[in-house]
Design a protein around this motif. Structure first.
Motif, PDB file in Angstrom:
ATOM      1  N   GLY A 196       0.599  -1.298 -16.251  1.00 24.27           N
ATOM      2  CA  GLY A 196       0.571   0.102 -16.683  1.00 24.27           C
ATOM      3  C   GLY A 196       0.653   1.037 -15.484  1.00 24.27           C
ATOM      4  O   GLY A 196       1.398   2.017 -15.492  1.00 24.27           O
TER       5      GLY A 196
ATOM      6  N   LEU B 251       0.260   8.816 -22.668  1.00 24.96           N
ATOM      7  CA  LEU B 251      -0.046   7.551 -21.989  1.00 24.96           C
ATOM      8  C   LEU B 251      -0.868   7.798 -20.717  1.00 24.96           C
ATOM      9  O   LEU B 251      -1.885   7.146 -20.477  1.00 24.96           O
TER      10      LEU B 251
ATOM     11  N   ASN C 216      -4.445   9.591 -21.454  1.00 23.63           N
ATOM     12  CA  ASN C 216      -5.316   8.610 -22.101  1.00 23.63           C
ATOM     13  C   ASN C 216      -5.662   7.467 -21.130  1.00 23.63           C
ATOM     14  O   ASN C 216      -6.803   7.016 -21.063  1.00 23.63           O
ATOM     15  N   GLY C 217      -4.662   7.041 -20.360  1.00 22.11           N
ATOM     16  CA  GLY C 217      -4.878   5.957 -19.384  1.00 22.11           C
ATOM     17  C   GLY C 217      -5.901   6.375 -18.334  1.00 22.11           C
ATOM     18  O   GLY C 217      -6.772   5.591 -17.951  1.00 22.11           O
TER      19      GLY C 217
ATOM     20  N   CYS D   5      -9.272   4.980 -26.974  1.00 21.67           N
ATOM     21  CA  CYS D   5      -8.270   4.860 -25.901  1.00 21.67           C
ATOM     22  C   CYS D   5      -7.296   3.724 -26.207  1.00 21.67           C
ATOM     23  O   CYS D   5      -6.097   3.840 -25.970  1.00 21.67           O
ATOM     24  N   HIS D   6      -7.817   2.601 -26.741  1.00 22.85           N
ATOM     25  CA  HIS D   6      -6.941   1.457 -27.003  1.00 22.85           C
ATOM     26  C   HIS D   6      -5.852   1.802 -28.016  1.00 22.85           C
ATOM     27  O   HIS D   6      -4.675   1.528 -27.819  1.00 22.85           O
TER      28      HIS D   6
ATOM     29  N   ASN E 253      -3.415   4.412 -26.732  1.00 26.65           N
ATOM     30  CA  ASN E 253      -2.531   3.736 -25.781  1.00 26.65           C
ATOM     31  C   ASN E 253      -1.464   2.919 -26.512  1.00 26.65           C
ATOM     32  O   ASN E 253      -0.287   2.938 -26.145  1.00 26.65           O
TER      33      ASN E 253
ATOM     34  N   TYR F 225      -9.375   6.235 -19.870  1.00 25.19           N
ATOM     35  CA  TYR F 225      -9.812   4.845 -20.050  1.00 25.19           C
ATOM     36  C   TYR F 225     -10.199   4.206 -18.707  1.00 25.19           C
ATOM     37  O   TYR F 225     -11.257   3.583 -18.578  1.00 25.19           O
TER      38      TYR F 225
END
Ligand code: HEM
Length: 206
Positions: A141, A77, A80-81, A24-25, A28, A84
């Protein structure tokens, strides 16, 4: 495992970031870089301030191309965000690693950092400044996505647009959160390079 390795696990084998955090990091990071580069090109078509971004550091060549990049990276974004943030809450990682944040500890760690006394030995534990910065950028974010939605679809999301002070003001809000994320990134990347083992841990997990 050898007999002598049993009592004290070597630091290089300690698991610090699980696979989902690392994937995820980095997804992102890629999405954010595409959003920023294309966002700057979109901004250049109708600047809010007395400057534009040099074309060489923007993405998309022109307004139409940049918008395509911006909306494509937006899905990356957001999806995936969501993965996470969901896993961050469900696994208890946010509670364990990012909270609580005490102002006295933040002040103490800022002082220690300025006098080069802040320890980076234990990578499995974030200091109070890291907790504050990571929690802060996660909130940035959330707000950059919400303010983005409010200027993308101001009719469909009119309540959101109103909450951000109307279309024109929401553009300033969106720009301000972009600037905060860029400021975070400058410090974040500099620190990752200064403490290379933290970068290694975010790649290998150990
Ligand atoms: C593109 C270059 C980037 C590099 C080289 C980088 C590097 C790193 C490293 C090394 C860590 C681990 C820190 C530690 O263990 O002390 C980390 C964690 C983190 N980074 Fe980045 N990063 C980048 C981009 C980003 C971006 C774009 C964001 C968000 C806007 C971000 C947000 C975070 C967060 C929230 C954490 C904590 C993750 C967790 O523990 O769940 N990073 N990063």
């Amino acid at each position: 495992m050898t007999a002598e390795a049993i009592p004290t696990r070597r630091a290089s084998t300690v698991s610090i970031h699980p696979g989902w955090v690392r994937v995820c990091h980095w997804v992102n990071a890629l999405a954010i870089l595409m959003m920023i580069g294309s966002g700057w090109q979109v901004y250049n078509a109708s600047p809010l301030f007395n400057f534009t971004f040099p074309r060489a550091i923007t993405l998309g060549e022109w307004l139409g191309g940049a918008l395509l990049w911006h909306f494509a990276a937006m899905w990356l974004l957001v999806v995936n965000g969501l993965v996470y943030v969901t896993l961050g809450f469900v696994t208890g990682r946010f509670r364990r690693k990012l909270l609580p944040i005490y102002p006295s500890e933040v002040l103490g760690d800022v002082k220690a950092a300025l006098t080069f006394k802040l320890s980076h030995e234990d990578l499995s534990h974030y200091n109070a400044v890291q907790k504050l910065l990571y929690t802060g950028v996660l909130l940035c974010g959330v707000f950059i996505v919400l303010s983005g939605l409010s200027i993308w679809k101001p009719v469909q999301f009119h309540v959101l647009t109103m909450l951000f002070g109307g279309y024109d003001f929401a553009r300033y809000v969106h720009f301000t959160f972009m600037a905060a994320i860029v400021a975070f990134l400058v410090v974040h990347i500099a620190l990752a390079l200064l403490v290379p083992k933290s970068l290694r841990a975010m790649i290998t997990g150990r």
